[in-house]
Motif scaffolding. Structure first.
Motif, mmCIF file in Angstrom:
data_model
loop_
_atom_site.group_PDB
_atom_site.id
_atom_site.type_symbol
_atom_site.label_atom_id
_atom_site.label_comp_id
_atom_site.label_asym_id
_atom_site.label_seq_id
_atom_site.Cartn_x
_atom_site.Cartn_y
_atom_site.Cartn_z
ATOM 1 N N VAL A 176 2.341 -4.977 6.710
ATOM 2 C CA VAL A 176 1.440 -3.821 6.659
ATOM 3 C C VAL A 176 0.697 -3.881 5.335
ATOM 4 O O VAL A 176 1.296 -3.723 4.266
ATOM 5 C CB VAL A 176 2.222 -2.502 6.790
ATOM 6 N N THR A 230 -2.644 -3.974 9.693
ATOM 7 C CA THR A 230 -1.584 -4.966 9.683
ATOM 8 C C THR A 230 -2.115 -6.392 9.788
ATOM 9 O O THR A 230 -3.262 -6.628 10.182
ATOM 10 C CB THR A 230 -0.607 -4.729 10.846
ATOM 11 N N SER A 278 -2.171 -2.003 4.521
ATOM 12 C CA SER A 278 -2.848 -0.799 4.037
ATOM 13 C C SER A 278 -2.430 0.402 4.872
ATOM 14 O O SER A 278 -2.248 0.296 6.092
ATOM 15 C CB SER A 278 -4.372 -0.985 4.129
ATOM 16 N N VAL A 279 -2.254 1.547 4.203
ATOM 17 C CA VAL A 279 -1.956 2.803 4.893
ATOM 18 C C VAL A 279 -2.890 3.884 4.351
ATOM 19 O O VAL A 279 -3.342 3.818 3.207
ATOM 20 C CB VAL A 279 -0.486 3.245 4.701
ATOM 21 N N VAL A 305 6.399 1.001 8.249
ATOM 22 C CA VAL A 305 5.788 2.017 7.405
ATOM 23 C C VAL A 305 6.868 3.059 7.136
ATOM 24 O O VAL A 305 7.400 3.657 8.079
ATOM 25 C CB VAL A 305 4.560 2.669 8.073
ATOM 26 N N SER A 334 0.845 -1.193 0.000
ATOM 27 C CA SER A 334 0.000 0.000 0.000
ATOM 28 C C SER A 334 0.878 1.239 0.000
ATOM 29 O O SER A 334 1.988 1.241 0.549
ATOM 30 C CB SER A 334 -0.906 0.001 1.229
ATOM 31 N N GLY A 369 3.504 1.076 2.944
ATOM 32 C CA GLY A 369 3.411 -0.110 3.785
ATOM 33 C C GLY A 369 3.807 -1.338 2.997
ATOM 34 O O GLY A 369 3.444 -1.483 1.827
ATOM 35 N N ALA A 393 -2.461 2.600 9.710
ATOM 36 C CA ALA A 393 -1.939 1.419 9.024
ATOM 37 C C ALA A 393 -2.662 0.179 9.516
ATOM 38 O O ALA A 393 -2.834 -0.021 10.730
ATOM 39 C CB ALA A 393 -0.442 1.279 9.262
ATOM 40 N N ALA A 436 3.367 7.749 2.360
ATOM 41 C CA ALA A 436 3.512 6.631 3.290
ATOM 42 C C ALA A 436 3.464 5.333 2.510
ATOM 43 O O ALA A 436 2.635 5.166 1.606
ATOM 44 C CB ALA A 436 2.399 6.660 4.334
ATOM 45 N N PRO A 469 4.744 -1.555 13.633
ATOM 46 C CA PRO A 469 4.095 -2.789 13.180
ATOM 47 C C PRO A 469 4.952 -4.009 13.527
ATOM 48 O O PRO A 469 6.184 -3.950 13.487
ATOM 49 C CB PRO A 469 4.005 -2.609 11.663
#
Length: 520
Positions: free
Chosen positions: A316, A332, A318-319, A292, A273, A286, A330, A284, A312
């Motif tokens: 990860v 995880t 999605s951000v 991140v 992401s 991920g 984020a 950002a 995290p």
């Protein structure tokens, strides 16, 4: 003979003729004065062949016959036999096939559609590649002829009632991707759409009913593009791939997009992401590297790593930045959502809180446009909502349920009244997150619609900036566009309905009521 057709395109000049015995004969017309038989007769129909059509490139031939079937052959190369015919629409007993003679057949100029006209008063429109039924156009009498407009957007038909009708075709799915559609995103103006598969293809969706590709695909050397994100000015596109690499593309001229230079590196595994903040100066990222990374992209030609967030403890997936520029979230694999505060003057994000509750991986996170609500889609098929408007995040009502697979992607509509979720069950769920009076009330969302048609798992979803269109993609591999503009939908429904109901037809169908056709 009941039907004839010349083969267009490159290759041998051929003439096809359909006979009363159900066979199709081919002749080589290299010397028109001495035509020669070409290959073996094409057989299979149990009745006379009434209609023939070649594709524009001459590679395929379709025949409609009295036995209610439509058969398609690959046109044989010199010295070889044709491939076994594929029966389109099925034999007479097929549920989506014609119920009477097939009098007319035609491929669209671009080869996307196949239309058949039958004595059962209907025209059937098929996706030529998959042979899936796309639409049925009813007529008041047997259909005797049909042809596509050279532009490929309209179909004209003739029927036994003596009327010629013009039909607009359904919206076209976005195809041509290598592998699955992993991510999808609109540019800020809403007229450009990025679709990520193995590579990334840009599409002009200014007319969502007829999207068209823009320029060549944006090549990803790692062979897998898992994420796309535009800057707020729409001039830069971030594309993440494998091996911890992410590219920044200059898409100020979409038809001639170029990379700014070497990819951003330092992560591990696949970039899952990436998201720009509201200024476009912060990115950002991920990844499977359990961090991140935050990049300063004020100069996209010279990005620099400004922070590496190590909170995290697993991948990860999605951000997302909040639209008000105050937070970074984020999702995880360790079943939680991490929140960081963004200092007003810039600098390293500060860990704020960890949101727990999901029973499985958090696949996607998204903020509402007013930054008050944070949504998280999970592998346990739910969508969790938190109210993050105060100093301490809190649950915002019950989880949203319905999908029967992983919730892979989320997107709020630009007004915050709708939340879309793409799931691996092949559906896109829409929840109404607004109170009937118009006030935001995420505590009482209701299902607004469940969209399907992708033909496989759904991995990506995105609203257009104006909220009029929704795009989704997945394992099809295909991407679809839906429109929410009611007036536009009405225009297209009427356009696809063909010629308006005549006064005579109205008197016959609804006698006693004043003539008032819904489409004029």
């Amino acid at each position: 003979m009941h039907a004839v057709a010349f083969r267009p395109g490159p290759g041998p000049a051929l003439l096809a003729a359909g006979g009363a015995d159900g066979s199709v004969l081919l002749w080589d017309l290299a010397d028109p004065g001495r035509p020669l038989p070409y290959g073996q007769p094409l057989t299979g129909a149990a009745g006379p062949v009434f209609a023939l059509s070649f594709t524009a490139d001459g590679a395929r031939l379709v025949a409609g016959s009295q036995d209610r079937s439509t058969r398609e052959w690959t046109v044989p190369a010199p010295g070889s036999d044709p491939a076994a015919p594929a029966v389109i629409g099925g034999a007479p007993a097929a549920p989506d096939g014609p119920a009477s003679y097939v009098n007319a057949v035609s491929y669209s100029p671009d080869g996307q559609w196949l239309a058949t006209g039958s004595a059962d008063n209907q025209v059937r429109l098929y996706h030529a590649r998959t042979r899936a039924l796309a639409a049925v156009f009813p007529h008041p009498g047997p259909v005797t002829s049909l042809a596509f407009h050279p532009g490929g957007r309209q179909l004209v038909t003739g029927a036994a009632d003596g009327t010629v009708r013009l039909w607009h075709l359904p919206p076209r799915p976005l195809r041509g991707f290598q592998g699955t559609v992993n991510a999808i995103g609109f540019a800020p103006g809403g007229k450009l759409l990025a679709v990520a598969g193995r590579d990334v293809q840009l599409w002009d969706v200014s007319d969502p009913w007829t999207p068209r590709p823009v320029g060549p695909p944006l090549t990803n050397p790692t062979g897998y593009s898992a994420t796309v994100s535009f800057t707020p000015d729409g001039r830069t596109l971030a594309v993440g791939g494998r091996e911890g690499r992410l590219w920044l593309w200059d898409v100020s001229r979409p038809d001639r997009a170029v990379t700014y230079g070497e990819p951003l590196t330092g992560g591990a595994g696949t970039i899952q992401s990436a998201a720009f903040d509201r200024t476009g100066r912060m990115l950002a990222v991920g990844s499977e590297g359990r961090t991140v990374r935050v990049w300063d992209t004020a100069d996209p030609a010279r990005p620099r790593l400004s922070a590496e967030l190590s909170e995290p403890t697993n991948y990860v997936y999605s951000v997302a930045f909040s639209p008000d520029g105050r937070r970074l979230a984020a999702g995880t694999v360790d079943k939680q959502v991490l929140l960081w505060r963004l200092p007003p003057a810039g600098g390293r994000p500060v860990a704020e809180s960890t949101l727990r509750g999901p029973g499985s991986y958090v696949m996607s996170v998204a903020f509402s446009p007013d930054s008050r609500t944070l949504a998280a889609g999970t592998a346990d098929r739910d969508v969790w909502l938190w109210d993050v408007s105060g100093d301490k995040p809190r649950a915002a009502g019950p989880t949203l349920t319905g999908p029967s697979g992983y919730v892979y992607a989320l997107s709020f509509g630009p007004e915050g009244k709708t939340l879309a979720a793409a799931g691996t069950d092949g559906t896109v769920w829409l929840w109404d997150t607004a109170h009937p009076a118009g006030a935001a009330d995420p505590g009482r969302p209701r299902v607004g619609a469940v969209l399907s048609g992708l033909g496989g798992k759904a991995y990506a979803v995105a609203y257009s900036p104006d909220g009029r269109s929704l795009a989704a993609g997945g394992a099809g591999p295909v991407a679809l566009l839906w429109t929410r503009d009611e007036e536009e939908i009405a225009r297209h429904v009427c356009a696809r309905a063909g010629t308006a109901v005549t006064a005579q037809e109205w008197a016959k169908l609804v006698p006693g009521l004043p003539y008032a056709p819904p489409c004029r």
